[in-house]
Write a protein that holds these residues in place. Structure first.
Motif, PDB file in Angstrom:
ATOM      1  N   GLN A 116       0.828  -1.215   0.000  1.00 32.99           N
ATOM      2  CA  GLN A 116       0.000   0.000   0.000  1.00 32.99           C
ATOM      3  C   GLN A 116       0.855   1.256   0.000  1.00 32.99           C
ATOM      4  N   ARG A 141      -5.725   6.433  -3.953  1.00 30.16           N
ATOM      5  CA  ARG A 141      -6.413   6.369  -2.666  1.00 30.16           C
ATOM      6  C   ARG A 141      -7.895   6.134  -2.905  1.00 30.16           C
ATOM      7  N   GLU A 147     -10.645   8.830  -3.933  1.00 31.13           N
ATOM      8  CA  GLU A 147     -10.045   9.966  -4.638  1.00 31.13           C
ATOM      9  C   GLU A 147     -10.079   9.718  -6.141  1.00 31.13           C
TER      10      GLU A 147
END
Lengths: 969, 248
Positions: free
Chosen positions: A520, A526, A529
Motif C-alpha cells: 500500500q 487512494r 479519490e
C-alpha cells in the motif's frame, strides 16, 4: 375434527409469508461460503458492502457482487436472504473458477509429448478455458490425423484442485496404428516448359505418414533448388487417407534457372545481394525486379549520382531466365554552394545548419528535401504559418568534359509570408479546472508566435491534467481563428470533460509473505479519490522498483462509463531466498618481495570463489539479510629481508610462520553479513547494518580487519542521494614488506593494530544513463570522514574524497563514448602523543594508495607515488593526498566487443599540503572489453610514459597488464 | 389396512364381528391421523426449505464483467433490451443484456464523444416511462438510483452514437435489393387488399431494405464481438437456492 383443525392451524402458520428478502430491513448476520466452507479471506471480506446493523439495500448487494466478480476468481456469486426474526440473515455463496493451469496427457500418445502440448498451447494458450475442451479435443484429433494417426481416440477430463482453486486438464489419448505412405505421386506443373525435374523430394512409400515431415522435406527440396539458381521452385502436397495407407500427391514447379547479370557501371560486390535480393527472396517476379531497379538507383543517388538509372531486362531462354541490370551512373554531382533568398526572420547560419550538405559533398536530392522540411518546421514554430520553402539547383558545366563530376549550386528560396501571433486565448466547457489553471497549463499567451506544434503540446498538457484528476474520457480540442491577414490567431480550447472516475476499492491479492501495508505504501492511488493517470503509472513503477515481485500488475477494473472503479493489484512474490556461488581466476600484477628484498612486479593468477545467500521479504516488509563470503588463494609473499646487512651466518631462523605448513599460501577472505531495512522507522531512509571480517593483501602489507557499521541512505531526488555512516573497526597489519632500511611510517610501528571509530557522510549526484556501462551523463560524489578519539578511535583524522565522472557519446555511426574522470583525496591526521612521540598521520589502512586497474593503469596496484611515498625497496607506503585523472575512448567494434584507448595520470603525496596537480605521472594504454551477460570484462595494457628510478638501480616497469570485471570508472 | 383374514380367536362370532368393526373404526382414525401429520410435516419442512430467498446471482460473465439477475430485470423493464412476443422473455433478455455489455466494452475502446446532459435526461425520462407503474418495485428490487439510471442512459446514448458513426444511419441499397425486399414481404405493401405496384412502393421498400441490411450488419457485428470475447453463461437453476451448510 380436533386433529384436522390443529393441522390447519399448523399448516397455515408454516405456510404463512415465505421468508422473502425485504429490502430495507436490518441485517443481523452476513455469511460467506465457498464450496461448503466459510470464507475468511480478508480481501473478500473487505469487498462486502452489506453490513450487519445496516438495512439491506439492493444496490449494496449488486455492488458487492460486482466487486467479487471483478477479482476474476469466481464463476458465480449467489446472494440470498432469510428472515431472522428482527432482521435478515444474508448469505453469499461463492463458486470459484477453476482455471486450467496444467495440461497433462495419458495413454499411448504416439507423438512426442512436447509436440502434442504445443498443438494445444499454440492455438488455445497455456491456460485454455475449460469450456473449450471439446474444441481442443477436435483440434487434437485433426492434428493426429495430420501426423498419421487417422483413428486416434481422444477424450478428456478436468480435475479440480483447491487452495488455490485450479484445474488440471487431462487428455487420454490412444493413438492407434500409424499410417504409412501407400503411394506417392509427383506432378510437375511446368515440365513441358522447363524440363523435367530430376531430383525429387525424398518421399517414399513405406515411410510413416507425417504431414510435418513431408512439409519439411518439401521445404528442403525448395532450398536445394534455390541454391542451384532455381529461385522459383515451389512444392506443395495433398494427401488422401485410404484403408491401405496415405496417398501423397506432390505438386512441383521447378521454374527456370535464374541468372542475374550486371552491365554498364559497376556496383560494389558487397551490396549486390542487398540491392537485388532475388536469391534471398526466392523470386524473380516483376515487382521484385522493379524494386531492385529502384534500390540500385536510390543507392547511386545517395552517392551523388543524381541521374543514375538501372534498367532491367528479362530474357527467357531454354530452362533459363536471364535478368540483366544495365547500370548507368551518369556524372557525380557535388555541392559547391548552398545559398538562401527571402529569409528575413531566420539568419542564414541557422538555416545552413538544417541542410546537412557541405561544399564538396555529394549532392543528394533527398537530403535537400529533408533540409527543406526542417526549415519549414522551423518557420512554422516561429509563427510563419504560410511559409513556403523551395529549392533549385544549378549545375556548373566543367571545363574538362571528361571530368566525371559536376559542381552544383543549391538555391533555397523562402517565401516567409506573414508571421502569425496569438491573439485571444479562451476556454470553453471546463467545469472541473479553473481558467487560470488552464492558462498556466497551456503555456500559450497573447503575443506568442502561433504554431500547431505548440497547440498540440498545450492540448496534451491540459489533457494530462484532466486525466490526473480522474477524467479519463476528456477530449480537448483547439480551434484557431485567423484574422488581420493571418497575422493574428485567436485560439479557443474546448474541453469535453466527461464524468470523473473515482477509486472505489483497492484490492491487493497474491501477497503471502509481503505485508499488505508494504504494498500500500507504494500505491499512490487512494480510495475515494480521483483515479489519476500519473498516479496509476507511478504506482506500477514503484511496485516494480521494490524488487520483491516476480510480477506486479495494477489494473483498473470495471466497465467504461462507471464512475467508481476498483483497482486490482495482483502480485507474484519473488523467491525469498537467493543463492549465489561462483569461482574463477583472478589475474593481475602485484608487488612481491624479490630475492634481493626489493619490490618486484609479478603477474599472478589466483583461484577465487564466492558464495552468498540472501533472504528477502522478512516479516512482511522488504527487509533483507545477506551473507557474502569470498576466498582467494595467493602465494604468500616472504617476509622482508634487509638489503644492507649481509646475510648472517649461520642463516637466522625465520620467524614462525603460521601458514608455513600450508605450503606458503595466503588465504585472502571476506565474510560479510548485512541486514537491510528499507524505509526504516517509517522514514525515507534505508538502513544497512553490516558486520565484516576480512583478511587481504596489499602491496606493502597484509591486514585483517573486523568491522561493524551502520549506514543510512536516502534518495533525495531521482539523481541525488545522501548516505551517513558510522563504523567501528579493528585492523591489524602483518607481513609488512618493510626493512630497517626502508621502515614503515611511525604510526604503523606504534599502531600495528589500530581501533578506529569514525563517522562519514556522502553526497551523490548520479545522472548516468547506465551504472554498469554508461554512455552519457555525469556522476559526482563527495565523501567526508572523521575519526576521533572522543568517539572511541585510537587515532584521529579527517579525510575527504571528491570524485567526478563525465560520459559523452560522440556522434558516430558506431557507439563511441568519451569517458573522463577526476578524483582527489585529502586527509589530515590529528596530533597525538604516544609514548613520548608525537604523531600526526593516518594508519596504513586509511591512507591513500593509487595505481592499478581502476586508477592509473600504467602502474601495478598501489605502485603510483613519488620518493616520499615509495620506499627505497620499492614498496608503497601510501599518502595523505591523491589525485587521479582518467580519460578514455570506448569504441564499439562488433557485437559485444569494444576497444578502448586511455590516458591516465595521477600521484600520491605524503601530506595533504603536498598535493600538486602539476606533478601528476602520465600513463597511456589500450584495451579490449567484452560485454558479457554479467557485465563488462576488460583486459587493459597500460604504459608508464615516464618510468622513474624510485628504487636505486631499478627502473619502474614500463607496461602493466590488467584484467577486471566492470569498467574502471 | 384391513386384514380380512384377521381373526380374534374367540368362539363368539358376534364378538368377532364387533371386534372387526371396532378394528376398522380404529384403523380409519389411525390412517387419517398419519395422513394429516405427514402432510403437516411435508408442508412445514417444505416451506422451511424455501426460507432462503435468492436476491441476486450471476447469470453470465462477459470478460471480467458480471451480468446479474437484477441487471437483466432492469434492462428488460427499462426497455434497454427488446423482447418479442412469443419469445422466452428471461432467456432473450439475458442474451440482449450480454450483447449490450459486449457493445459497451467495444464502445469504451474508442471513447466516443460524451452525450449532452439534456440528451441523458431525456433518455432517463424515456426509461422511466417504459418502466411505467413498476418503476418503484424495480428500484426497490434492483437498487437503481438516479446516478445508476443516468449511467444506463449515458451507456445507451454512447452505443447509439457509436453505431451511427460506424455503420451510418442508413445503408444504400440497389433497386434489385429493394425489389427483392418488396417480393419477400408482400404483406407490407397491401392497400385495400391489393399489393401496390413496385414502382409506387419502391421508396418504402428501399427504406425498409436499408433498415434490414443495417440491422443484419449490426447483428453480424455483435456476433463477431461475441465470438471474440469470453462470454460464459453461468450454469445452475436460476432461482434455486443452494442448500445452506453453515450452522444457524
Amino acid at each position: 375434527m380436533r386433529c384436522f383443525t390443529l393441522f390447519l392451524v399448523l399448516a397455515l402458520s408454516s405456510f404463512a409469508a415465505p421468508a422473502q428478502a425485504q429490502f430495507g430491513r436490518p441485517i443481523t448476520e452476513v455469511v460467506l461460503e465457498q464450496e461448503g466452507r466459510p470464507v475468511t479471506d480478508p480481501v473478500i471480506v473487505s469487498l462486502i458492502e452489506t453490513r450487519v446493523g445496516a438495512p439491506l439495500e439492493a444496490s449494496d448487494v449488486r455492488e458487492t457482487v460486482g466487486h467479487i466478480m471483478s477479482l476474476n476468481r469466481f464463476d458465480d456469486v449467489q446472494v440470498s436472504a432469510e428472515d431472522a426474526g428482527s432482521g435478515l440473515r444474508v448469505r453469499y455463496v461463492l463458486t470459484p473458477l477453476h482455471p486450467v493451469d496444467r495440461i497433462e496427457f495419458e495413454g499411448t500418445l504416439g507423438l512426442p509429448e512436447d509436440d502434442v502440448l504445443r498443438a494445444v498451447v499454440d492455438r488455445f494458450g497455456n491456460s485454455p478455458r475449460a469450456a473449450r475442451t471439446p474444441e481442443i479435443v477436435e483440434s487434437l484429433r485433426m492434428e493426429y490425423r495430420r501426423r498419421g494417426y487417422a483413428n486416434a481416440r481422444i477424450s478428456s477430463r478436468l480435475v479440480e484442485t483447491h487452495d488455490p482453486d485450479r484445474a488440471t486438464l487431462i487428455f487420454e489419448i490412444e493413438s492407434g496404428r500409424r499410417l504409412v505412405i501407400a503411394d506417392r505421386r509427383f506432378t510437375q506443373r511446368d515440365a513441358d516448359v522447363q524440363g523435367t525435374v530430376t531430383e525429387l523430394p525424398d518421399i517414399k512409400p513405406g515411410q510413416p505418414f507425417d504431414d510435418d515431415v513431408i512439409e519439411r522435406e518439401l521445404r528442403a527440396w525448395e532450398d536445394r533448388m534455390h541454391s542451384r539458381g532455381f529461385y522459383e521452385a515451389r512444392a506443395s502436397h495433398g494427401s488422401e487417407i485410404t484403408e491401405d495407407g496415405a496417398i501423397v500427391s506432390v505438386n512441383l514447379t521447378r521454374g527456370p534457372r535464374v541468372v542475374v547479370r550486371f552491365t554498364g557501371d559497376q556496383l560494389p560486390e558487397a551490396d549486390l545481394e542487398r540491392l537485388v535480393p532475388i536469391r534471398t527472396e526466392g523470386s524473380a517476379d516483376e515487382d521484385l525486379l522493379e524494386d531492385s531497379s529502384r534500390a540500385i538507383e536510390d543507392f547511386l543517388h545517395a552517392r551523388g549520382y543524381r541521374d543514375a538509372n538501372a534498367l532491367f531486362m528479362s530474357q527467357e531462354q531454354k530452362e533459363e531466365l536471364i535478368i540483366t541490370f544495365d547500370v548507368d551512373r551518369g556524372p557525380r554531382y557535388l555541392v559547391r554552394n548552398v545559398s538562401f533568398t527571402g529569409n528575413m526572420a531566420v539568419p542564414e547560419a541557422e538555416l545552413l545548419a538544417l541542410i546537412p550538405l557541405k561544399a564538396g559533398e555529394p549532392f543528394v536530392r533527398t537530403t535537400v528535401a529533408g533540409g527543406l522540411g526542417a526549415i519549414e518546421r522551423l518557420y512554422r514554430t516561429r509563427g510563419f504559418t504560410r511559409a513556403e520553402i523551395k529549392a533549385g539547383e544549378s549545375v556548373i558545366v566543367p571545363e574538362n568534359a571528361a571530368d566525371p563530376d559536376r559542381q552544383t549550386d543549391v538555391q533555397v528560396a523562402i517565401a516567409e509570408g506573414p508571421r502569425t501571433l496569438i491573439g485571444m486565448v479562451s476556454f470553453a466547457g471546463n467545469m472541473a479546472v479553473s481558467e487560470p489553471t488552464l492558462r498556466i497549463l497551456a503555456m500559450v499567451s497573447e503575443g506568442q508566435a502561433f504554431s500547431e506544434a505548440e497547440m498540440l503540446a498545450a492540448r496534451e498538457r491540459i489533457d494530462l491534467e484532466y486525466r490526473n484528476r480522474g477524467y479519463e474520457g476528456v477530449v480537448v480540442t483547439s480551434e484557431p481563428t485567423f484574422a488581420e491577414s493571418d497575422t493574428r490567431a485567436d485560439v479557443v480550447f474546448t474541453i469535453s470533460e466527461g464524468p470523473q472516475v473515482v477509486v472505489d476499492h483497492i484490492i491487493i491479492v497474491g501477497n503471502r509473505r509481503i505485508s499488505t501495508r508494504t504494498i500500500q505504501r507504494e500505491i499512490l492511488l487512494r480510495e475515494g479519490e480521483p483515479l489519476s493517470f500519473s498516479a496509476l503509472l507511478e504506482s506500477r513503477q514503484r511496485l516494480a522498483a521494490l524488487g520483491m515481485f516476480r510480477r506486479a500488475e495494477v489494473e483498473v477494473l470495471g466497465k467504461g462509463g462507471e464512475t467508481r472503479r476498483d483497482v486490482l493489484i495482483e502480485v507474484e512474490e519473488s523467491p525469498p531466498t537467493e543463492l549465489g556461488f561462483g569461482g574463477g581466476l583472478e589475474g593481475g600484477s602485484f608487488l612481491t618481495t624479490g630475492d634481493t628484498g626489493l619490490a618486484e612486479e609479478r603477474f599472478e593468477v589466483a583461484p577465487r570463489g564466492f558464495f552468498q545467500i540472501g533472504r528477502r521479504n522478512l516479516w512482511g516488509k522488504n527487509r533483507r539479510v545477506d551473507l557474502f563470503t569470498r576466498l582467494a588463494v595467493r602465494p604468500r609473499d616472504p617476509p622482508a629481508v634487509s638489503i644492507t646487512d649481509p646475510p648472517p651466518s649461520p642463516a637466522p631462523t625465520l620467524p614462525e610462520d603460521p601458514l608455513e605448513d600450508l605450503g606458503g599460501r595466503f588465504y585472502e577472505y571476506r565474510v560479510l553479513g548485512q541486514f537491510r531495512e528499507p524505509r526504516a522507522f517509517d522514514t525515507r531512509a534505508d538502513v544497512v547494518v553490516t558486520a565484516l571480517v576480512e583478511q587481504a593483501r596489499r602491496s606493502s602489507f597484509n591486514f585483517d580487519r573486523r568491522e561493524a557499521r551502520v549506514e543510512a541512505g536516502v534518495r533525495l531526488s531521482p539523481i541525488y542521494s545522501a548516505i551517513g555512516l558510522y563504523s567501528f573497526q579493528r585492523t591489524r597489519l602483518f607481513d609488512e614488506r618493510f626493512t630497517p632500511d626502508a621502515p614503515p611510517p611511525l604510526i604503523d610501528r606504534l599502531f600495528p593494530e589500530v581501533r578506529l571509530s569514525k563517522v562519514s557522510a556522502s553526497l551523490i549526484r548520479d545522472k548516468r544513463d547506465d551504472p554498469l556501462d554508461p554512455s552519457t551523463g555525469t556522476m559526482m560524489i563527495v565523501d567526508g570522514e572523521l575519526a576521533a578519539r572522543a568517539i572511541g578511535s585510537e587515532v584521529g583524522f579527517v579525510q575527504t574524497y571528491l570524485q567526478g565522472f563525465y560520459y559523452h557519446r560522440l556522434p558516430a555511426q558506431r557507439r563511441v563514448v568519451l569517458a573522463l574522470g577526476a578524483r582527489v583525496g585529502l586527509a589530515h591526521g590529528f596530533t597525538r602523543l604516544v609514548e613520548g612521540v608525537t604523531i600526526q598521520d593516518l594508519p596504513a589502512s586509511e591512507r591513500f594508495f593509487a595505481g592499478g586497474d581502476t586508477t592509473v593503469r600504467g602502474f601495478t596496484l598501489d605502485r603510483l607515488g613519488n620518493e616520499d611515498t615509495i620506499t627505497s625497496t620499492g614498496f608503497p607506503t601510501g599518502g595523505n593526498s591523491v589525485v587521479i585523472l582518467n580519460s578514455e575512448l570506448r569504441i564499439a567494434v562488433v557485437g559485444p566487443l569494444q576497444a578502448t584507448g586511455f590516458v591516465d595520470a595521477g600521484n600520491v603525496f605524503l601530506k595533504a599540503s603536498d598535493l600538486d596537480f602539476t606533478d601528476v605521472r602520465p600513463t597511456a594504454g589500450f584495451g579490449v572489453m567484452y560485454r558479457s551477460p554479467v557485465g563488462p570484462i576488460r583486459v587493459d595494457l597500460g604504459f608508464n610514459l615516464n618510468p622513474r628510478e624510485l628504487v636505486p638501480g631499478m627502473q619502474e616497469r614500463s607496461r602493466v597488464l590488467h584484467i577486471l570485471l566492470g569498467q574502471p570508472f | 389396512m384391513q386384514n380380512s383374514e384377521c381373526k380374534i380367536q374367540n368362539a363368539d362370532t358376534d364378538s368377532f364381528v364387533a371386534t372387526q368393526v371396532n378394528s376398522v373404526r380404529s384403523s380409519s382414525r389411525y390412517l387419517l391421523a398419519v395422513c394429516l401429520h405427514s402432510a403437516f410435516f411435508v408442508l412445514h419442512y417444505g416451506a422451511t426449505a424455501q426460507a432462503w430467498q435468492l436476491i441476486e446471482r450471476v447469470l453470465a460473465r462477459v470478460g471480467t464483467n458480471a451480468v446479474t439477475m437484477t441487471d437483466v430485470r432492469a434492462a428488460r423493464e427499462l426497455g434497454l433490451v427488446e423482447t418479442k412476443p412469443g419469445e422466452n422473455p428471461e432467456a432473450v433478455a439475458l442474451e440482449r443484456t450480454i450483447e449490450r455489455q459486449l457493445m459497451l466494452d467495444e464502445v469504451a475502446r474508442f471513447s466516443p464523444p460524451e452525450p449532452a446532459d439534456a440528451a441523458v435526461a431525456e433518455e432517463v425520462a424515456a426509461m422511466k416511462l417504459r418502466a411505467g407503474s413498476g418503476l418503484d418495485a424495480l428500484i426497490n428490487a434492483t437498487g437503481l438510483n438516479d446516478e445508476r439510471l443516468r449511467q444506463l442512459a449515458r451507456d445507451t446514448l454512447r452505443i447509439r452514437a457509436y453505431i451511427a458513426q460506424r455503420f451510418g444511419m442508413s445503408v444504400q441499397v440497389t433497386e434489385d435489393e429493394a425489389r427483392r425486399y418488396y417480393e419477400e414481404h408482400p404483406a407490407e405493401f397491401i392497400r385495400d387488399g391489393v399489393q401496390i405496384a413496385f414502382e409506387e412502393a419502391e421508396p418504402v421498400a428501399r427504406q425498409r431494405a436499408s433498415a434490414e441490411r443495417l440491422r443484419s450488419t449490426i447483428e453480424k457485428w455483435v456476433r463477431d464481438l461475441r465470438s471474440r470475447s469470453g462470454v460464459v453463461i453461468v450454469g445452475g437453476e436460476g432461482g434455486s437456492v443452494p442448500p445452506s451448510t453453515s450452522p444457524r
